[in-house]
Design a protein around this motif. Structure first.
Motif, mmCIF file in Angstrom:
data_model
loop_
_atom_site.group_PDB
_atom_site.id
_atom_site.type_symbol
_atom_site.label_atom_id
_atom_site.label_comp_id
_atom_site.label_asym_id
_atom_site.label_seq_id
_atom_site.Cartn_x
_atom_site.Cartn_y
_atom_site.Cartn_z
ATOM 1 N N SER A 16 42.609 -48.818 38.128
ATOM 2 C CA SER A 16 43.070 -48.059 39.281
ATOM 3 C C SER A 16 43.122 -46.584 38.895
ATOM 4 O O SER A 16 43.572 -46.231 37.796
ATOM 5 C CB SER A 16 44.458 -48.534 39.730
ATOM 6 O OG SER A 16 44.963 -47.717 40.771
ATOM 7 N N GLU A 18 44.816 -44.290 40.593
ATOM 8 C CA GLU A 18 46.030 -43.659 41.081
ATOM 9 C C GLU A 18 46.995 -43.398 39.929
ATOM 10 O O GLU A 18 47.254 -44.286 39.109
ATOM 11 C CB GLU A 18 46.711 -44.557 42.120
ATOM 12 C CG GLU A 18 45.870 -44.793 43.371
ATOM 13 C CD GLU A 18 46.594 -45.670 44.375
ATOM 14 O OE1 GLU A 18 47.771 -46.000 44.113
ATOM 15 O OE2 GLU A 18 45.992 -46.009 45.390
ATOM 16 N N ARG A 59 47.253 -52.004 36.257
ATOM 17 C CA ARG A 59 46.039 -52.800 36.348
ATOM 18 C C ARG A 59 45.075 -52.265 35.298
ATOM 19 O O ARG A 59 44.670 -51.098 35.356
ATOM 20 C CB ARG A 59 45.417 -52.718 37.738
ATOM 21 C CG ARG A 59 46.278 -53.323 38.849
ATOM 22 C CD ARG A 59 45.563 -53.271 40.190
ATOM 23 N NE ARG A 59 44.274 -53.953 40.100
ATOM 24 C CZ ARG A 59 43.157 -53.503 40.646
ATOM 25 N NH1 ARG A 59 43.149 -52.351 41.306
ATOM 26 N NH2 ARG A 59 42.017 -54.190 40.511
ATOM 27 N N ASP A 98 48.493 -56.705 44.518
ATOM 28 C CA ASP A 98 48.742 -56.604 43.090
ATOM 29 C C ASP A 98 50.177 -57.030 42.791
ATOM 30 O O ASP A 98 50.944 -57.389 43.683
ATOM 31 C CB ASP A 98 48.460 -55.193 42.586
ATOM 32 C CG ASP A 98 49.329 -54.140 43.266
ATOM 33 O OD1 ASP A 98 50.386 -54.492 43.828
ATOM 34 O OD2 ASP A 98 48.954 -52.949 43.236
#
Length: 448
Positions: A16, A18, A59, A98
């Motif tokens: 990810s 972010e 993740r 998630d």
């Protein structure tokens, strides 16, 4: 697969982009479980296995050794030795969510505010090539001050049933020594792109504790009663780990408060960082800790049979799950018949001349939704609406109900207490107001 495990870099690769602020970092915990029973007979055994701790919300992938919430494809997960994915935790399914999203959703279902716990850390047994046997999973929930504040324990029995317990924790009697607290304000990035910023927790005690009521058929030798008292360390703490440290200590209590069983999980050495493991460490992890964990199930079965054959304890029949638990995975026939039962209830309610509402809770093995059905005479301003809640607890209910001569005969039979020794009050279906339900069904039949 073996060559890929050794030759592919185990440097962290985030899945990810972010930026995230998380608590702790992924760690592999080689542990030993010691189980001692005091009542009604004395018995004990020990085994070792591999557990993993991960920051909830992260993740990532560590080469072909470890994948955390890798949702890219089946092949991407199947090529990894150890995997942790959100699909198998809390409510089953919801593959698109998630771990953090599933946690927030669960807390909302429990009428709790997820913002109270911006940080969380998970301790579980990872899948090994898609094989898993995780009896208990722990969610450590931290408040904004990064102190352990609440816990979620997922209990999975040998019948493919589970129950999630949420409870707040209390500090232990011993405050944590200042020399062991370390630099709890320092934060570090776990990746080269500097997107995952990790911090240590700030414990105020050397251990925490909590208690909850046992509402699941966890063992064929134990009734569905009593309580569980837990004592545990803060796994996200940045202080150095010590060999033989007790991560978790669980006492099973009788309804009178007497200790019946004690389960202790001990860390066998310093936890391993998957990003800093040496060349031969993965092979040792698999041979010394993962494979013994795979062999845990047949060992437990043999131990149970030994107790049963010697007549030390009576083996009781499994009971239907209680409200709030999740039943076994449904069969194809059960899945196909559930919509017909739902449609039948909706038709009965729509045909009722009285202002009534049916709150239908499908078996939690199917879905975690709650369906509200209101009759035509109901209005949003009405204060005289009568309500009945119907919760299906046992997945085979959907196939059994089709074999009764009438729907009411089946419902009235299925809602009776089973009277089983392990849980005399257990039911296949829970109905809050049987008389109102009978009136709704008979009103429909009379109208026809």
């Amino acid at each position: 697969m073996l060559l890929r495990l050794f030759l592919v870099s185990r440097k962290v690769a985030l899945l990810s982009d972010e930026p995230q602020s998380i608590l702790g970092k992924p760690l592999l915990f080689p542990v030993q479980l010691n189980h001692v029973r005091f009542s009604p007979v004395k018995d004990q055994f020990a085994n070792r296995f591999l557990m993993i701790g991960i920051p909830v919300g992260m993740r990532a992938r560590y080469g072909n050794l470890l994948a955390i919430d890798d949702k890219r494809s089946f092949l991407a997960q199947a090529t990894c030795w150890l995997t942790v994915d959100g699909e198998r935790y809390l409510h089953r399914g919801d593959q698109d969510l998630d771990m953090r999203a599933k946690l927030d959703r669960y807390l909302l279902k429990e009428n709790e505010d997820p913002s109270q716990w911006p940080y969380a850390y998970l301790l579980t047994v990872p899948r090994f090539f898609w094989w898993s046997r995780s009896v208990v999973t722990w969610w450590y929930l931290y408040n904004a001050d990064r102190e352990l504040d609440a816990m979620i324990m997922e209990i999975n029995n040998s019948y493919d049933e589970k129950r999630n317990y949420f409870f707040r924790v209390e500090r232990g009697e011993n405050p944590i020594p200042a020399t062991e607290n370390g630099n709890t304000t320092e934060k570090q990035f776990l990746d080269d792109a500097c997107t995952n910023r990790s911090a240590s927790s700030q414990p105020k005690s050397t251990y925490y504790k909590g208690t909850w009521q046992k509402f699941i058929f966890a063992s064929p030798f134990e009734k569905v009663d009593g309580a569980i008292a837990n004592r545990f360390m803060d796994l996200a703490h940045g202080a150095p780990w010590k060999p033989n440290a007790t991560l978790l200590n669980t006492n099973t209590l009788s309804p009178q408060g007497k200790v019946k069983m004690v389960t202790r999980i001990t860390c066998c050495g310093t936890p391993l960082d998957p990003a800093q493991m040496g060349f031969s460490d993965p092979a040792q992890i698999v041979l010394r800790w993962t494979l013994p964990g795979v062999l845990t199930t047949p060992y437990i079965v043999l131990e149970a049979l030994r107790i049963r054959w010697k007549g030390l304890m009576k083996m009781m029949e499994k009971t239907p799950v209680r409200s709030g638990s999740i039943g076994r995975h449904p069969t194809r026939a059960e899945r196909q018949l559930e919509p017909f039962f739902r449609a039948y209830l909706a038709h009965c309610v729509s045909s009722s001349p009285d202002p009534v509402e049916v709150i239908y809770i499908p078996c939690r093995a199917f879905s975690d939704e709650t369906i509200h059905m209101r009759s035509p005479p109901c209005s949003t301003e009405s204060t005289s609406v009568r309500t009945v809640t119907i919760e299906v607890l046992d997945p085979p209910f959907y196939t059994r109900i089709a074999n009764y001569s009438t729907a009411w005969e089946g419902l009235s039979t299925e809602m009776r207490a089973t009277g089983q020794e392990a849980d005399a009050g257990s039911q296949n279906i829970a109905v809050s107001d049987p008389e109102l339900l009978e009136k709704i069904l008979h009103g429909y039949l009379c109208g026809e």
